[in-house]
Design a protein around this motif. Structure first.
Motif, short mmCIF file in Angstrom:
data_model
loop_
_atom_site.label_atom_id
_atom_site.label_comp_id
_atom_site.label_asym_id
_atom_site.label_seq_id
_atom_site.Cartn_x
_atom_site.Cartn_y
_atom_site.Cartn_z
N UNK A 149 29.91 43.50 24.43
CA UNK A 149 30.32 42.24 24.15
C UNK A 149 31.69 42.14 24.91
N UNK A 150 32.32 40.76 25.05
CA UNK A 150 33.48 40.35 25.53
C UNK A 150 33.92 38.66 24.69
N UNK A 151 35.34 38.59 24.79
CA UNK A 151 36.14 37.54 23.83
C UNK A 151 35.86 36.44 24.31
N UNK A 152 36.28 34.93 24.04
CA UNK A 152 35.93 33.89 24.80
C UNK A 152 36.96 33.92 25.46
N UNK A 153 38.27 34.52 24.61
CA UNK A 153 39.46 35.01 25.12
C UNK A 153 40.59 35.69 25.68
N UNK A 154 41.14 36.36 25.83
CA UNK A 154 41.87 38.02 26.34
C UNK A 154 43.91 37.55 26.13
N UNK A 155 44.25 38.08 25.86
CA UNK A 155 45.95 38.37 25.99
C UNK A 155 45.83 39.74 27.09
N UNK A 156 45.89 39.75 27.68
CA UNK A 156 46.43 40.72 28.33
C UNK A 156 48.14 41.57 28.83
N UNK A 157 48.72 40.29 28.04
CA UNK A 157 50.37 40.68 27.29
C UNK A 157 50.42 42.54 27.03
N UNK A 158 49.74 43.23 25.98
CA UNK A 158 50.33 44.10 26.02
C UNK A 158 49.87 44.78 27.06
N UNK A 159 49.43 44.77 27.88
CA UNK A 159 49.62 45.75 28.92
C UNK A 159 50.07 45.38 29.76
N UNK A 160 51.20 44.13 30.43
CA UNK A 160 51.83 44.38 31.03
C UNK A 160 52.53 45.04 31.58
N UNK A 161 53.33 45.05 33.23
CA UNK A 161 54.84 46.19 33.12
C UNK A 161 55.77 45.48 34.57
N UNK A 162 56.87 45.40 34.70
CA UNK A 162 57.59 44.91 35.27
C UNK A 162 57.90 43.54 34.88
N UNK A 163 58.55 42.19 35.93
CA UNK A 163 58.52 41.26 35.29
C UNK A 163 58.08 40.43 34.76
N UNK A 164 56.20 40.37 34.53
CA UNK A 164 55.72 39.31 33.45
C UNK A 164 56.26 39.84 32.32
N UNK A 165 56.27 40.81 31.95
CA UNK A 165 55.94 41.81 30.31
C UNK A 165 56.28 40.85 30.02
N UNK A 166 57.50 39.87 29.48
CA UNK A 166 57.29 38.94 28.66
C UNK A 166 56.46 38.02 28.61
N UNK A 167 55.59 37.40 29.42
CA UNK A 167 54.76 35.98 29.64
C UNK A 167 53.84 36.37 28.28
#
Length: 107
Positions: A11-29
């Motif tokens: 099962x896979x989503x239509x939309x996915x938010x990967x923000x919680x898994x980011x590190x580095x300069x883009x972690x707040x985007x």
């Protein structure tokens, strides 16, 4: 060694938010991605057939304005978003959502 194709339905989503898994300069985007195509395989490891479902839109349409189609060799037919969720899914294609475009197109 005996090899066989896994037939597990994923099962896979239509939309996915990967923000919680980011590190580095883009972690707040916000990093939200929307499904736009699925490549599918039917058959065995030694042979089979590939098909696809994809969302097609004109360049001037909003990101969510496209329509889903089924592609099977030279045959193309209208499909729905739900048709893109099937047990033959092999490769998933996501694109990053531009939040400002989505907000403007829904107003």
């Amino acid at each position: 060694l005996f090899m066989r194709k896994l037939e597990t339905s994923v099962h896979y989503p239509d939309e996915i938010d990967i923000s919680p898994y980011l590190a580095g300069p883009q972690r707040h985007e916000k990093m939200i991605y929307r499904l736009y195509a699925v490549s599918e395989h039917s058959g065995s490891l030694s042979g089979g057939h590939y098909t696809a479902h994809a969302k097609v839109s004109k360049k001037d349409m909003s990101e969510d304005g496209g329509k889903w189609y089924s592609f099977n060799d030279s045959y193309v037919s209208k499909a729905s978003r739900n048709d893109a969720h099937n047990s033959g899914a092999y490769v998933l294609f996501y694109e990053r959502i531009n939040e400002t475009s989505d907000q403007q197109s829904s107003e």
